[in-house]
Scaffold this active site. Structure first.
Site, PDB file in Angstrom:
ATOM      1  CB  CYS A 118      58.117  24.675  20.703  1.00 14.54           C
ATOM      2  SG  CYS A 118      58.630  26.388  20.702  1.00 14.54           S
TER       3      CYS A 118
ATOM      4  CB  CYS B 162      19.960  39.182  36.061  1.00 15.43           C
ATOM      5  SG  CYS B 162      20.876  38.148  37.202  1.00 15.43           S
TER       6      CYS B 162
END
Lengths: 376, 77
Positions: free
Chosen positions: A191, A335
């Site tokens: 807005c 990993c």
């Protein structure tokens, strides 16, 4: 059981044969939390206080600005610069000294939301941004609290009741069943950027208050599993029936700890500075969009990953493969425990500074542990 | 086979009109693809799609006189 004054204050609604003293008692015992004391929150607060909701909580960290007054009619020109929460408490207590009003002049976050929401029976969402809307939705799902949703923009508004089971079908839906993925900031302006007609949050905020009163008192039929869209220019309503989805269940943090680890800013804006993502965020990302996942461990390293598609590019060889890397999609590197993938991330970011790449915090071990816990 | 399309919020800003009819579309995915061809900016929009007021999550067959509504999320408050 009421004092003469109390009876007189609520006389017009107690007079309704569907409402009566029983409904008034339920309102008096109810605890409603209004999050955001802005365009939606102000009208909702005023009418809930006037109706005699026994305990009202208000969360808003903001102060009153001149540009708020066009729609936030709880505040006056001489209140500019003051805290919204403090001002709202004064005005609501002046309107109805018989109720309890608790103010929280703070920002709701994944660290405090559960504690705040837990103490209330029902939540009204009057916030103005997507990260907070997803956060409130998830908190209400985890704590099993009905959520009265409202949102406005320009000349249109949306209102609905989420996380409340339809007593006939027993179906319960939430915001992520409606919008599983947040929009990009560019396609969903605020807005603040594109404006809003002042009366519109008044109308939607009052519909939220109406739904709250219906849910608390048990009169009428709340908008369960429904969103109503209102267009002020055409004066038209259109409703949408929400269905429960598998996807939303996967997207919502499954317990309170994962909720407190879920980065809502990142989920909605995707470009937070944190180069690491949690296992929860990683799973949400995998479900919501196409991403490139790279395993930077050595070939054959355990545990093996079969649960999602990924490319194995060991850290030492990563640089050789970089020119072929697709950087259109977001990239997640992982990993074993999350340290090699941070190094890999630096290599990727050095070559492609504008790529959206992340390292999976805790690595595949943390991911397996999290997913094992979920399914066990 | 004619279907009615209704659009809301920012989507209406893109299409310029709030409601129209099209024909020859058999499914919601076909419709979504056709709309993106017609209004490329739609490709960037997230929205919920409803067929006859019920939100759908997967490709859904469209029949004569169905109404498809596209509702984008709003955040203003």
């Amino acid at each position: 059981m009421y004092s003469e004054n109390t009876n007189q204050r609520y006389q017009r609604q107690i007079l309704l044969k569907e409402f009566g003293e029983a409904a008034q008692n339920k309102l008096g015992q109810a605890k409603v939390l209004v999050i955001g004391a802005g365009g939606l929150g102000c009208p909702a607060l005023q009418y809930l206080a006037a109706a005699g909701v026994g305990t009202i909580g208000i969360i808003d960290f903001d102060t009153i600005d001149l540009s708020n007054l066009q729609r936030q009619v709880l505040y006056s020109t001489h209140d500019i610069g003051k805290s919204k929460v403090d001002t709202a408490i004064l005005k609501l207590k002046a309107l109805n000294p018989e109720i309890q009003v608790n103010g929280f002049p703070i920002r709701i976050t994944n660290q405090n939301a559960l504690e705040l929401v837990r103490n209330y029976d029902l939540v009204i969402d009057g916030t103005d941004n997507f990260p907070t809307r997803y956060l409130i939705n998830d908190a209400c799902v985890l704590l099993n609290k009905p959520l009265v949703y409202g949102a406005v923009l320009r000349f249109e508004g949306q209102v609905g009741v989420l996380n409340l089971a339809d007593p006939i079908t027993n179906i319960k839906t939430n915001y992520r069943d409606l919008f599983p993925e947040p929009p990009d900031a560019s396609s969903a302006p605020s807005c603040h950027e594109v404006g809003v007609l002042g009366v519109l949050p008044g109308i939607i905020g009052l519909m939220q208050a109406t739904e709250a009163i219906k849910i608390i008192t048990g009169i009428g039929k709340p908008l369960y599993n429904k969103i109503v869209s209102y267009n002020a220019l055409e004066n038209t309503f259109y409703d949408f029936q929400i269905s429960s989805t598998q996807k939303s269940r996967k997207l919502i943090p499954f317990d309170e700890l994962s909720f407190s680890n879920f980065n809502y800013e990142w989920f909605c804006n995707g470009s937070s500075n944190a180069p690491e993502i949690s296992v929860e965020e990683f799973d949400a990302l995998r479900v919501s969009e196409l991403i490139t996942i790279i395993d930077v461990r050595e070939k054959g390293e355990l545990p093996t990953v079969l649960e999602f598609p990924c490319k194995n590019l060991p850290l030492g060889e990563l640089e050789t493969f970089l020119p072929t890397l697709n950087t259109v999609n977001k990239i997640v590197l992982f990993c074993k425990s999350g340290s090699r993938s941070v190094k890999a991330l630096k290599i990727v970011k050095a070559k492609f500074p504008h790529s959206e790449a992340f390292s999976l915090a805790g690595g595949i071990e943390a991911w397996k542990k999290y997913n094992f816990k979920m399914t066990s | 086979m004619e279907i009615t399309i209704l659009v809301f919020g920012q989507i209406k800003e893109i299409t310029g009109i709030a409601a129209w009819q099209i024909s020859g579309i058999k499914s919601t995915e076909e419709l979504a693809a056709k709309l993106v061809m017609q209004f490329p900016e739609l490709a960037l929009m997230k929205y919920a799609m409803a067929v006859n007021k019920i939100l759908i999550q997967t490709d859904t067959e469209l029949n004569e006189n169905d109404t498809v509504a596209l509702l984008p999320p709003f955040s203003g408050g």
